[in-house]
Design a protein around this motif. Structure first.
Motif, short mmCIF file in Angstrom:
data_model
loop_
_atom_site.label_atom_id
_atom_site.label_comp_id
_atom_site.label_asym_id
_atom_site.label_seq_id
_atom_site.Cartn_x
_atom_site.Cartn_y
_atom_site.Cartn_z
N VAL A 1 0.78 -1.21 0.00
CA VAL A 1 0.20 0.21 0.14
C VAL A 1 0.94 1.22 -0.21
O VAL A 1 1.65 1.18 0.58
N THR A 2 0.52 2.42 -0.59
CA THR A 2 1.29 3.65 -0.79
C THR A 2 0.43 4.78 -0.09
O THR A 2 -0.79 4.75 -0.42
N LEU A 3 0.89 5.14 0.99
CA LEU A 3 0.27 6.24 1.97
C LEU A 3 0.59 7.65 1.49
O LEU A 3 1.67 7.66 1.06
N GLU A 4 -0.54 8.27 1.79
CA GLU A 4 -0.50 9.80 1.29
C GLU A 4 -0.62 10.80 2.48
O GLU A 4 -1.20 10.10 3.30
N GLU A 5 0.10 12.05 2.42
CA GLU A 5 -0.03 12.82 3.78
C GLU A 5 -1.65 12.86 3.96
O GLU A 5 -2.52 13.17 2.86
N GLY A 6 -2.00 13.13 5.42
CA GLY A 6 -3.36 13.25 5.62
C GLY A 6 -4.62 12.34 5.20
O GLY A 6 -5.67 12.50 5.48
N LYS A 7 -4.05 11.17 4.94
CA LYS A 7 -5.13 9.92 4.31
C LYS A 7 -4.85 8.85 5.26
O LYS A 7 -3.61 8.24 5.45
N THR A 8 -6.14 8.36 5.36
CA THR A 8 -6.11 6.91 6.10
C THR A 8 -6.25 5.84 5.04
O THR A 8 -7.35 5.82 4.29
N SER A 9 -5.41 4.78 4.93
CA SER A 9 -5.83 3.64 4.22
C SER A 9 -5.94 2.23 4.87
O SER A 9 -5.51 2.19 6.16
N THR A 10 -6.59 1.40 4.30
CA THR A 10 -6.97 0.07 5.12
C THR A 10 -6.44 -0.88 4.21
O THR A 10 -6.76 -0.92 2.91
N VAL A 11 -5.87 -1.92 4.91
CA VAL A 11 -5.44 -3.16 4.06
C VAL A 11 -6.09 -4.34 4.90
O VAL A 11 -6.03 -4.29 6.15
N GLU A 12 -6.78 -5.11 4.02
CA GLU A 12 -7.66 -6.22 4.77
C GLU A 12 -7.04 -7.49 4.43
O GLU A 12 -6.65 -7.97 3.52
N ILE A 13 -6.87 -8.14 5.45
CA ILE A 13 -6.00 -9.53 5.30
C ILE A 13 -7.04 -10.76 5.87
O ILE A 13 -7.65 -10.71 6.83
N ALA A 14 -6.93 -11.56 4.73
CA ALA A 14 -7.83 -12.97 5.08
C ALA A 14 -6.99 -14.10 4.61
O ALA A 14 -6.77 -14.08 3.27
N LEU A 15 -6.46 -15.02 5.52
CA LEU A 15 -5.64 -15.86 5.12
C LEU A 15 -6.49 -17.42 4.49
O LEU A 15 -7.70 -17.53 5.11
N GLU A 16 -6.20 -18.10 3.51
CA GLU A 16 -6.68 -19.12 2.94
C GLU A 16 -6.15 -20.52 3.71
O GLU A 16 -4.85 -20.49 3.88
#
Length: 331
Positions: free
Chosen positions: A191-206
Motif C-alpha cells: 500500500v502507498t500512503l499519502e499525507e493526511g489520508k487513512t488507508s486500510t489493508v484487509e487480510i484474510a488467509l486461505e
C-alpha cells in the motif's frame, strides 16, 4: 551545552506562530538537560557533534548534518537535540517518525533544568505535534477471522494483535503488510500512503491445499516419478550386465573376429545389451532430474517460523533385479 536549531527557512514556511517563533529557536539553543549522566555518556563529544550538525544544516546539507544530531543524542540525550532530529525527519518527509520524535522530546524534557526553559521546550514539542497531526498518513490493518497462531508484520516488523484494526501513524510512501499462520497460505499486500489520508489493508488467509506443511503436490509427484524411473533404469542396468555375461559365456573374441558357440543367438543378446544401455541412461537421467526437482520443491516449501530446519537426502540403490532411491530427511 549550547543548543541552536536547524535553518527555519528550509521548512516551507514557519509552522510556529510568529510571536513564538523568534523565542522558540533561542530556547532550543539552550536545551541541555541538567541530569545524571548515563553510563558511557560523553557531553563534550555530543556538544562538538551537535555544533557540526548545526553548521551543516544551516548550509542546507541535511544528509550530512542530521546524522550528527543522532550521534550527539546517543552520547548525551536531551530534549533540544531530539527536537532538531524531529525537524530533520520532517525535512525528509518522515512525518510519523518526526511525530514520534516530538513525543520523545517531551519525555526527555522532564530532565531539563529550569522551569522556564522546560516550559518553552515543551511548547515547541506540543506545537510540532499539533502541526503534524493533520498531515499524518495512517494505516489500518484489518484481519478477518484470524486463525490460531496468526502473525502479521508491517515493513518486516511484527504488528501486535492489539494493533489490528487501529489507524496507526506511518510515514508516507510504499509499505508492505504480510501475514502468515500454520496450515494457511501466507499473504503479502502493498500500500502507498499519502499525507493526511487513512488507508486500510484487509487480510484474510486461505487454508493451505498442499500436504506435509506446505510442500507442493507437484514435488511429491516428481519424487514418485523419479523413484520409478530410477528403479526401471536399475533393472535395465542389471539386464545389460546379464547380456554382457551371456556374450562372454558363449563367445570368444580374437583378432580374427568373434566366434560364438553353435546355436547361440549372438544378435539377440548383443541387441539387448545395446538397447538396455540406452534405456538405462535415458530413464536414469530423467529419474535423477525428477528427484532433483522434488528435493527442491520440498526444501523451498514455505513453512511457519516454528517449523524445524529442513534436511533432505537422496540415496540411490541397486540390487540384482531391482533398484531405486531413498529420500530421507525432515520435511
Amino acid at each position: 551545552m549550547i543548543r541552536s536549531t536547524i535553518n527555519d527557512a528550509a521548512r516551507r514556511g514557519a509552522r510556529f506562530r510568529p510571536a513564538v517563533a523568534c523565542v522558540t529557536w533561542a530556547i532550543v539553543a539552550g536545551a541541555a538537560p541538567a541530569r545524571a549522566e548515563p553510563v558511557k555518556s560523553d557531553p563534550a563529544a555530543a556538544e562538538a557533534l551537535f555544533k557540526a550538525g548545526r553548521d551543516l544544516v544551516k548550509q542546507g546539507d541535511y544528509a550530512a548534518g542530521c546524522p550528527k544530531f543522532e550521534a550527539a543524542l546517543a552520547l548525551n540525550p536531551s530534549a533540544g537535540t531530539m527536537l532538531n532530529i524531529a525537524r530533520c525527519h520532517e525535512h525528509e518527509g518522515k512525518l510519523a517518525t518526526a511525530w514520534e520524535d516530538y513525543h520523545r522530546a517531551q519525555t526527555l524534557n522532564r530532565e531539563t533544568a529550569g522551569a522556564a526553559r522546560k516550559r518553552e521546550l515543551d511548547d515547541i514539542a506540543i506545537q510540532g505535534i499539533k502541526d503534524l497531526e493533520p498531515r499524518l498518513p495512517r494505516l489500518r490493518v484489518v484481519v478477518t477471522a484470524p486463525p490460531a497462531g496468526m502473525e502479521v508484520s508491517r515493513d518486516g516488523k511484527d504488528l501486535p494483535s492489539a494493533a489490528w484494526g487501529e489507524a496507526l501513524p506511518v510515514d508516507p510512501g510504499k509499505h508492505e503488510v504480510s501475514a502468515r499462520a500454520p496450515g494457511h497460505k501466507p499473504r503479502t499486500a502493498y500500500v502507498t500512503l499519502e499525507e493526511g489520508k487513512t488507508s486500510t489493508v484487509e487480510i484474510a488467509l486461505e487454508v493451505g491445499t498442499t500436504p506435509s506443511g506446505g510442500v507442493p503436490v507437484w514435488a511429491w509427484i516428481a519424487g514418485g516419478a523419479g523413484l520409478a524411473l530410477v528403479g526401471v533404469s536399475a533393472y535395465f542396468i542389471y539386464d545389460h550386465q546379464a547380456a554382457i555375461d551371456a556374450l562372454h559365456e558363449h563367445c570368444d573374441v580374437s583378432y580374427n573376429g568373434t566366434y560364438c558357440a553353435s546355436g547361440y543367438d549372438y544378435g539377440a543378446d548383443n541387441g539387448r545389451k545395446n538397447l538396455d544401455f540406452g534405456l538405462a541412461l535415458g530413464l536414469g537421467s530423467a529419474g535423477v532430474l525428477a528427484l532433483g526437482a522434488a528435493v527442491y520443491g520440498i526444501a523451498t516449501a514455505p513453512r511457519s517460523k516454528s517449523a524445524e530446519p529442513q534436511g533432505v537426502a537422496v540415496m540411490p540403490w541397486v540390487a540384482p533385479g531391482a533398484g531405486g532411491a531413498w529420500i530421507s530427511g525432515r520435511f
